[in-house]
Design an enzyme around this catalytic site. Sequence first.
Site, mmCIF file in Angstrom:
data_model
loop_
_atom_site.group_PDB
_atom_site.id
_atom_site.type_symbol
_atom_site.label_atom_id
_atom_site.label_comp_id
_atom_site.label_asym_id
_atom_site.label_seq_id
_atom_site.Cartn_x
_atom_site.Cartn_y
_atom_site.Cartn_z
ATOM 1 N N LEU A 102 0.883 -1.170 0.000
ATOM 2 C CA LEU A 102 0.000 0.000 0.000
ATOM 3 C C LEU A 102 0.914 1.210 0.000
ATOM 4 C CD1 LEU A 102 -2.686 -0.960 2.703
ATOM 5 C CD2 LEU A 102 -2.964 -0.956 0.220
ATOM 6 N N ASP A 103 0.481 2.286 -0.669
ATOM 7 C CA ASP A 103 1.301 3.502 -0.683
ATOM 8 C C ASP A 103 1.495 4.012 0.741
ATOM 9 O OD1 ASP A 103 1.235 3.337 -3.426
ATOM 10 O OD2 ASP A 103 -0.389 4.801 -3.652
ATOM 11 N N ARG A 104 2.506 4.865 0.911
ATOM 12 C CA ARG A 104 2.798 5.373 2.256
ATOM 13 C C ARG A 104 1.602 6.135 2.842
ATOM 14 N NH1 ARG A 104 6.213 9.259 4.991
ATOM 15 N NH2 ARG A 104 6.658 10.460 3.119
ATOM 16 N N LYS A 191 -5.228 5.385 -7.592
ATOM 17 C CA LYS A 191 -4.970 6.815 -7.852
ATOM 18 C C LYS A 191 -4.908 7.086 -9.353
ATOM 19 C CE LYS A 191 -2.450 7.419 -3.556
ATOM 20 N NZ LYS A 191 -1.129 7.304 -2.951
#
Length: 246
Positions: A102-104, A191
């Site tokens: 998962l992205d930060r 995104k």
Amino acid sequence: MRLDKLLEAAEVGSRKQVKRLLISRHVKVDGQVIQIGSFNVDPALQQVTLKDKILEGPAHVYYMLNKPKGAVSAVRDQRHQTVVELISQSDRRHGLFPVGRLDRDTEGLLLLTDNGKLAHQLLGPLKGVIKQYEAVVNEGVTEADVQAFQRGITFHGGVTCQPARLEILSASQAESRVLLSITEGKFHQVKKMFLAVGKKVIYLKRLTMGSLVLDEALSPGEYRPLTSEELTRLQAYFNERSEGND
Ligand code: URA
């Protein structure tokens, strides 16, 4: 690992019952009664018994983490806290790693395990594991977007995504809240899908992965072992998928 966690993993009873078993002097480590749940043990090196029955340590560990913003989905990182560092030292195992990324700035469901085979099954591109996200988007998401996601979004640059299910929970010109289910794990996929329709994701949280559902009792940064039911269901989910792919 902690003695109480070992007892819980061996499913000898609830957390409360485990406490009682410890207090009633039923648990021994190498022949010595231990009453402290936080006592660290290694079942590979020590003999842990409950009422004189030997307890084996779990073959693998599986933790459900509610990933907080700010932590990186990695084992080690020079600059940022990693999701593995959110697991207490006593629960960490050699080879523990996050299944996928998962992205930060993304929150939510992340599975950590030391079982490489299971991770491979979850991430295999053919398996089509469904992942559901809750997202807040900076504009009004429309029915036209729902249709476009259903047809399959093409990123700027030409990469095409599998059809995805987009559900609008609320929408105004300033902000929308949606649920999005996807079956792939392209880099920054959610995104980029919204960017392809000219919108920006301003909050992202993963809610499900296959049959696993984020336990809402976990605050960001908290984790717990998967229950045996969750693990069995996850295994059944894979088995169905691999049959479907044969
Ligand atoms: N898609 C994204 O864009 N980011 C994530 O963290 C997960 C899916």
